[in-house]
Design an enzyme around this catalytic site. Structure first.
Site, mmCIF file in Angstrom:
data_model
loop_
_atom_site.group_PDB
_atom_site.id
_atom_site.type_symbol
_atom_site.label_atom_id
_atom_site.label_comp_id
_atom_site.label_asym_id
_atom_site.label_seq_id
_atom_site.Cartn_x
_atom_site.Cartn_y
_atom_site.Cartn_z
ATOM 1 N N GLU A 150 1.005 -1.387 0.346
ATOM 2 C CA GLU A 150 -0.337 0.211 0.224
ATOM 3 C C GLU A 150 1.043 1.402 0.229
ATOM 4 O O GLU A 150 1.463 1.541 1.050
ATOM 5 C CB GLU A 150 -0.863 0.167 1.421
ATOM 6 C CG GLU A 150 -1.866 -0.610 1.539
ATOM 7 C CD GLU A 150 -3.227 -0.631 2.353
ATOM 8 O OE1 GLU A 150 -3.154 0.263 3.942
ATOM 9 O OE2 GLU A 150 -4.407 -1.138 2.467
ATOM 10 N N GLU A 183 -6.585 -7.165 -0.687
ATOM 11 C CA GLU A 183 -7.269 -6.588 1.361
ATOM 12 C C GLU A 183 -8.514 -6.113 0.859
ATOM 13 O O GLU A 183 -8.409 -5.749 0.141
ATOM 14 C CB GLU A 183 -5.849 -6.064 1.929
ATOM 15 C CG GLU A 183 -4.738 -6.238 2.762
ATOM 16 C CD GLU A 183 -3.914 -5.104 3.265
ATOM 17 O OE1 GLU A 183 -4.824 -4.704 3.414
ATOM 18 O OE2 GLU A 183 -2.868 -5.816 3.442
#
Ligand code: MG
Length: 449
Positions: free
Chosen positions: A288, A375
């Site tokens: 991320e 995710e």
């Protein structure tokens, strides 16, 4: 296909005695096992054993044991719990196929490297004395398609590739993988993600097809400060995935990976050299990124890591992180990374993210990107510190991913109070978690099946 009928000693005695009285004397543990070769490629074969409850009462479990010649070894098995001691193999039922009504059957399968077939078979401890095993190796020529409909996920789907805006398997069929992510490996409360028994249990009970190894990079105790430990955890998970026949995502779980690009290039280059030949492995070089530039920060990082991977592994899928905690897939779509079999990461947490983030995903797909949700949670974006779950919005996301063929791994395999911790306190490290589901886990599991 050739079959060999292996019948328990007691059942044979009953047959020899003849008549219904002998059947009535058969103990409740008696069963019949039939071995067959379902696929054959000269120096190996795919075997199957069908266990039948031949009694007039239900049985609640079964166990098949046999030996193979030392020149032959089982490299994978499915639909049973395998334990191995030298050349002696034991297969026990898993939770969903232990109960057999009178006359009911179930099967498990395995891959053998070598041509030796089972000898000294027992079923629930009684000898399989129904006839001698074959003494010559199978000679059936390799079958043509259709591909098998049973077996492990990797056996069914093989080498994956990007096809258009989705993922296809070895036969060209669209495939949507579903599974779970590990906790940050440096912060696991117990080594759940590294346990082979747990992985098999999730495969057999949750229909898990992919596990993500979220290798923390930046925090104290993670890769940058203890690379040997982190690498060993990842390699354990890769090797377990190969044994269990599931896919595995190798995730560089970082938020500022561009600051350590040389370490990432070395890490992925090395693993690609050693594991890039396996169909199981999917690379994820940047979990991320923060709110930094795609074109001047993130994309150049990806280009460097993709080059390092492709130098050793020309084909396995690489999933690329996108700006703003892997949400700005539309920004990446405006300037994609050059290369083949590249996908892009979209993360969502359904108490925070709804239709506006799906619209960014739709825009990226329209522009030609293939997405992978590595995710997600039915929670706030912090993973659910307040314990709240937002299932209706999560269902909208599940429906959207299914409609678009988007594979996913749900956050995360650990014990704790957050909504996204899948397990409750006391969950054994080896699986068997039917009574240990926590937070959004029942929703995750229901959508994996
Ligand atoms: Mg490869």
């Amino acid at each position: 296909m050739r079959t060999l009928r292996l019948v328990t000693t007691l059942a044979v005695a009953g047959l020899l005695a003849g008549g219904a009285a002998a059947v009535a004397a058969t103990p409740a543990s008696a069963a019949t096992a039939v071995f067959s070769v379902t696929n054959n490629w000269g120096n190996g074969y795919q075997g199957q054993v069908t266990v039948t409850n031949d009694t007039s009462a239900p049985i609640s479990s079964w166990r098949v044991e046999f030996d193979l010649p030392s020149s032959s070894t089982i490299t994978q098995s499915w639909n049973a719990q395998q334990t191995t001691s030298g050349s002696h193999y034991t297969f026990a039922n898993v939770s969903w196929n232990g109960n057999l009504a009178a006359g009911a059957s179930t099967s498990f399968g395995f891959l053998v490297n070598g041509t030796g077939t089972p000898v000294n078979c027992t079923v629930n401890g009684a000898g399989c004395a129904g006839g001698p095993p074959p003494t010559t190796p199978p000679t059936t020529p390799p079958p043509t398609t259709p591909p098998p409909t049973t077996g492990t996920p990797v056996e069914r789907h093989g080498q994956l590739r990007v096809c258009g805006t989705t993922m296809c398997d070895k036969s060209g069929a669209r495939v949507q993988l579903r599974g779970i992510s590990s906790m940050w490996l440096n912060w696991e409360t117990a080594p759940y993600a590294e346990n082979l028994s747990a992985l098999r249990w999730m495969r057999d009970n949750w229909n898990l097809q992919v596990i993500r190894a979220a290798m923390g990079v930046e925090p104290a105790g993670a890769y940058l400060s203890d690379p040997a430990k982190a690498r060993a955890q990842v390699e354990t998970i890769i090797n377990n995935a190969v044994t269990a026949g599931v896919y595995v995502i190798v995730d560089w779980h970082a938020h500022e990976a561009q600051n350590n690009q040389s370490q990432a290039v070395a890490f992925f280059g090395d693993l690609a050299r050693r594991y890039g030949n396996l169909p199981n492995v999917i690379w994820e070089p940047y979990n991320e990124p923060l709110q930094v530039s795609w074109t001047t920060v993130i994309k150049p990082y990806h280009q460097a890591v993709v080059s390092a991977i492709r130098a050793a592994d020309p084909d396995n899928i690489i999933v690329l992180g996108t700006p703003t905690w892997s949400q700005d897939v539309d920004v990446a779509a405006a300037s994609p990374v050059a290369g083949t079999n590249l996908m892009y990461t979209l993360h969502f947490y359904s108490c925070t993210h709804g239709s506006s983030l799906r619209a960014k995903g739709d825009a990226a797909i329209r522009a030609g990107l293939a997405l992978f949700v590595t995710e997600w949670g039915a929670s706030n974006a912090d993973g659910g510190l307040d314990g709240r779950a937002c299932l209706p919005e999560a269902q909208s996301w599940i429906d959207w991913m299914k409609a678009n063929g988007i594979s996913w791994t749900a956050w995360k395999l650990d014990v704790g109070t957050d909504t996204t911790n899948l397990l409750s306190p006391g969950a054994p490290v080896t699986g068997g978690w039917t009574n240990y589901l926590h937070g959004h886990a029942p929703f995750v599991v229901a959508n994996m099946r």
